[in-house]
Scaffold this active site. Structure first.
Site, short mmCIF file in Angstrom:
data_model
loop_
_atom_site.label_atom_id
_atom_site.label_comp_id
_atom_site.label_asym_id
_atom_site.label_seq_id
_atom_site.Cartn_x
_atom_site.Cartn_y
_atom_site.Cartn_z
N ASP A 90 0.82 -1.22 0.00
CA ASP A 90 0.00 0.00 0.00
C ASP A 90 0.85 1.26 0.00
OD1 ASP A 90 -2.30 -1.43 -0.12
OD2 ASP A 90 -3.04 -0.90 1.88
N GLY A 91 2.03 1.22 0.65
CA GLY A 91 2.90 2.39 0.65
C GLY A 91 3.38 2.73 -0.75
N ARG A 95 2.45 6.18 -3.23
CA ARG A 95 3.39 7.00 -4.02
C ARG A 95 2.93 7.06 -5.48
NH1 ARG A 95 7.37 4.29 -0.86
NH2 ARG A 95 8.02 2.97 -2.58
N ASP A 198 -4.83 10.35 4.15
CA ASP A 198 -5.13 11.29 5.23
C ASP A 198 -4.15 12.45 5.28
OD1 ASP A 198 -2.80 10.10 6.47
OD2 ASP A 198 -4.09 8.55 7.29
N ASP A 227 -2.32 13.77 20.81
CA ASP A 227 -1.09 13.36 20.14
C ASP A 227 -1.13 13.74 18.67
OD1 ASP A 227 -0.13 12.31 22.47
OD2 ASP A 227 -0.28 10.21 21.88
N ALA A 262 -5.57 10.01 20.84
CA ALA A 262 -5.25 10.15 22.27
C ALA A 262 -5.53 11.56 22.78
CB ALA A 262 -3.79 9.76 22.53
N GLN A 297 3.83 11.02 4.86
CA GLN A 297 5.07 11.72 4.55
C GLN A 297 5.06 13.11 5.17
OE1 GLN A 297 7.79 10.72 2.99
NE2 GLN A 297 7.06 8.70 2.36
#
Length: 374
Positions: A90-91, A95, A198, A227, A262, A297
């Protein structure tokens, strides 16, 4: 069939289109996961297919000379491809999707990953998949994308390079300002950004949370200390947002999913907004610095008073599918879902609701997706 439909026509197209005519594929760009031997082997198959069909094939080297090029630079180096083929997980697909969206190219993901939701073509079917694309025997699925405006151009300060280098690889270049939008006033600067999963505003220091006001459709929802605060597409709902407790959303939907990570407050739920309800995040006065990540990224750092606005992009990513995607079956398999013991105590498995045939009369008004083959 026209190679690239005009923007106005694209906006009116359905979520999933079936190509009924032969598609012109003159140029193919490949994004290869160089750390996987099987990806290198798969790349040879793609090159052989392209050579046999007189198609120009070029590698898109996202790790060029130890640095990162912009999506437009990478697409230009690949010769403005008609089709982007990703070979990895998926990464790697993310790209390739960034490049395909920039060129309005079709993207085809070959699945060599471990927990993939985006790729679908197994290595053994690469040639068959390329034949299907060339002959128009495929579905074109359109995925919602996110883009951004900001109070200023995003940049990564040199004093935090050591902090951001670990685990991230070379940084992407700073975001540029889009030339197709006006700037100024309270609307801020339009950034040349495309996100399939996202946009995340996250803390930089372990001992200092991000404090930000969150606005949806121009109205203050609440001020959070957390966070991270993220805005996901339906595609990205099974990524970071899911890990943070967010909802699973059908990739066919058109929504923005805001999820706090969080948070130091009682209200820790996600909010699902309509596609015409942008989400704004403004860093508050006493907050620490915050990093902005786009599809994982790092792209810049914000300080108190800075803000970003995340909204649905005017165009969609075009993804090649060999058949209807069994999203919920994949969800069950990839997430290793098991049935509640009390639900199957009698030993009778849950009955299936087949959707492969035509819907009955009382369901004919629904836009039911076609079922997976077999």
């Amino acid at each position: 069939m026209a190679r690239r439909p005009p923007a106005r026509r694209r906006a009116r197209m359905d979520q999933t289109d079936v190509l009924e005519a032969q598609m012109t594929v003159d140029r193919v760009g490949m994004v290869v996961h160089g750390g996987r031997p099987e990806a290198t082997e798969a790349a040879r198959s793609v090159r052989a297919w392209c050579e046999a069909h007189g198609v120009v094939c070029r590698d898109i080297d996202v790790w060029h000379d130890g640095g990162r090029r912009s999506a437009r630079q990478e697409v230009a180096a690949a010769g403005d491809p008609d089709l982007v083929v990703t070979l990895g997980g998926d990464g790697t697909f993310l790209r390739g999707a960034r490049l395909a969206a920039s060129a309005d190219a079709l993207v085809l993901g070959v699945d060599l990953g471990r927990v993939g939701f985006l790729t679908e073509v197994p290595m053994a079917r690469i040639r068959a998949a390329l034949d299907a694309v060339r002959e128009g025997r495929l579905d074109v699925e359109r995925r919602m994308l996110l883009t951004m405006r900001a109070s200023r151009r995003l940049e990564v300060p040199s004093d935090i390079e050591a902090l951001t280098k670990y685990g991230r690889g070379p940084l992407l270049p700073p975001t540029s300002v889009r030339s197709d939008c006006e700037t100024g006033g309270e609307w801020g600067v339009p950034l040349d950004v495309t996100a399939l999963n996202d946009v995340v505003l996250e803390k930089l220091a372990r001992d200092r949370q991000v404090s930000a006001g969150v606005y949806i459709a121009g109205r203050l929802l609440a001020s959070y200390s957390a966070d991270a605060l993220l805005v996901a597409t339906p595609t990205g709902s099974t990524a970071y947002s899911f890990a943070a407790g967010g909802p699973v959303v059908s990739p066919r939907a058109e929504t923005l999913v805001f999820t706090p990570v969080a948070p130091h407050m009682t209200f820790d739920r996600s909010v699902v907004a309509a596609p015409d309800e942008p989400v704004g995040l403004r860093v508050l006065e006493h907050s620490g610095r915050a990093a902005v990540s786009i599809d994982g990224q790092l792209r810049g750092v914000l300080g108190p008073g800075d803000w970003i606005g995340v909204y649905a992009a005017p165009h969609r990513l075009r993804v090649a599918r060999l058949g209807p995607m069994d999203f919920y079956g994949r969800l069950r398999h990839r997430m290793n879902l098991t049935d509640a013991p009390a639900a199957v105590a009698d030993g009778v498995p849950a009955p299936l609701w087949p959707v492969s045939g035509p819907p009955p009369g009382d369901l004919a008004h629904l836009a039911l997706p076609r079922g997976p083959a077999g």
